[in-house]
Design an enzyme around this catalytic site. Structure first.
Site, short mmCIF file in Angstrom:
data_model
loop_
_atom_site.label_atom_id
_atom_site.label_comp_id
_atom_site.label_asym_id
_atom_site.label_seq_id
_atom_site.Cartn_x
_atom_site.Cartn_y
_atom_site.Cartn_z
N TYR A 153 -0.74 -8.32 -2.76
CA TYR A 153 -1.48 -8.08 -1.52
C TYR A 153 -1.47 -9.26 -0.55
O TYR A 153 -2.04 -9.17 0.54
CB TYR A 153 -2.94 -7.71 -1.85
CG TYR A 153 -3.06 -6.49 -2.74
CD1 TYR A 153 -2.61 -5.25 -2.31
CD2 TYR A 153 -3.61 -6.59 -4.02
CE1 TYR A 153 -2.70 -4.13 -3.13
CE2 TYR A 153 -3.71 -5.47 -4.85
CZ TYR A 153 -3.26 -4.26 -4.40
OH TYR A 153 -3.34 -3.15 -5.20
N HIS A 213 -1.84 1.97 2.77
CA HIS A 213 -1.79 1.07 1.62
C HIS A 213 -0.96 -0.14 1.99
O HIS A 213 0.10 0.01 2.61
CB HIS A 213 -1.20 1.76 0.38
CG HIS A 213 -1.98 2.97 0.02
ND1 HIS A 213 -3.22 2.90 -0.58
CD2 HIS A 213 -1.74 4.28 0.25
CE1 HIS A 213 -3.70 4.12 -0.73
NE2 HIS A 213 -2.83 4.97 -0.24
C1 DQA Z 1 -3.93 -0.22 -2.35
C2 DQA Z 1 -3.14 0.42 -3.51
C3 DQA Z 1 -4.08 0.98 -4.55
O1 DQA Z 1 -3.34 1.58 -5.61
C4 DQA Z 1 -4.95 -0.12 -5.13
O2 DQA Z 1 -5.87 0.42 -6.07
C5 DQA Z 1 -5.64 -0.93 -4.10
C6 DQA Z 1 -4.92 -1.27 -2.88
C7 DQA Z 1 -3.00 -0.93 -1.34
O3 DQA Z 1 -3.47 -1.27 -0.26
O4 DQA Z 1 -1.82 -1.14 -1.64
O5 DQA Z 1 -6.74 -1.39 -4.29
O6 DQA Z 1 -4.63 0.79 -1.67
#
Ligand code: DQA
Length: 140
Positions: free
Chosen positions: A22, A99
């Site tokens: 992230y 996402h």
């Molecule tokens: C997310 C992807 C999800 O699978 C994960 O649980 C997250 C972040 C993303 O931004 O890539 O918390 O939503």
């Protein structure tokens, strides 16, 4: 135009958790970047984050009639929250699912979203720019 960005569970830890997935930028910093992006285009962007499923449902209820669109990263709720799915279906405001990571290149449980079917569209895999592209989708 007014748009709302909603972040769900664990996204308050962005910049601290799983930096390889992230990134190292905090949610506050990402939100500031998005606010600047909106300001340059005459768009007011409000931000909301909660780790509580029902609070996200309430935020969606309250967004109806208040915003032209919602950008939603529900975090892990994406994969199993029928409550958030039903909240999106219940309101008139269009919701774009976001996402940061490419969920299709990760664990198999992330491949399924129970939200996409009731969203206007979905953008994923572009880090903080997933949010920006989703905001842009309301401007084109
Ligand atoms: C997310 C992807 C999800 O699978 C994960 O649980 C997250 C972040 C993303 O931004 O890539 O918390 O939503």
């Amino acid at each position: 135009m007014k748009l709302l960005v909603i972040n769900g569970v664990n996204l308050n830890l962005t910049g601290r958790r799983e930096q390889g997935v992230y990134g190292a930028e905090s949610l506050d910093s990402i939100n500031a970047y998005l606010a600047e992006y909106g300001k340059a285009r005459g768009v007011q962007i409000d931000f909301y984050q909660s780790n509580i499923e029902g609070e996200i449902c309430t935020a969606l209820h309250n967004a109806d009639g208040m915003y032209e669109g919602v950008v939603l990263n529900a975090g892990a709720f994406t994969h199993y929250s029928y409550a958030i799915r039903d909240a999106i279906a219940a309101v008139g405001v269009p919701v774009v699912e976001v996402h940061m990571s490419n969920v299709h290149a990760r664990e198999s449980f992330r491949e399924k979203s129970v939200l996409t079917q009731v969203c206007k569209g979905e953008i994923l895999g572009f880090g903080k720019n997933s949010y920006r592209l989703a905001l842009e989708s309301f401007l084109i």
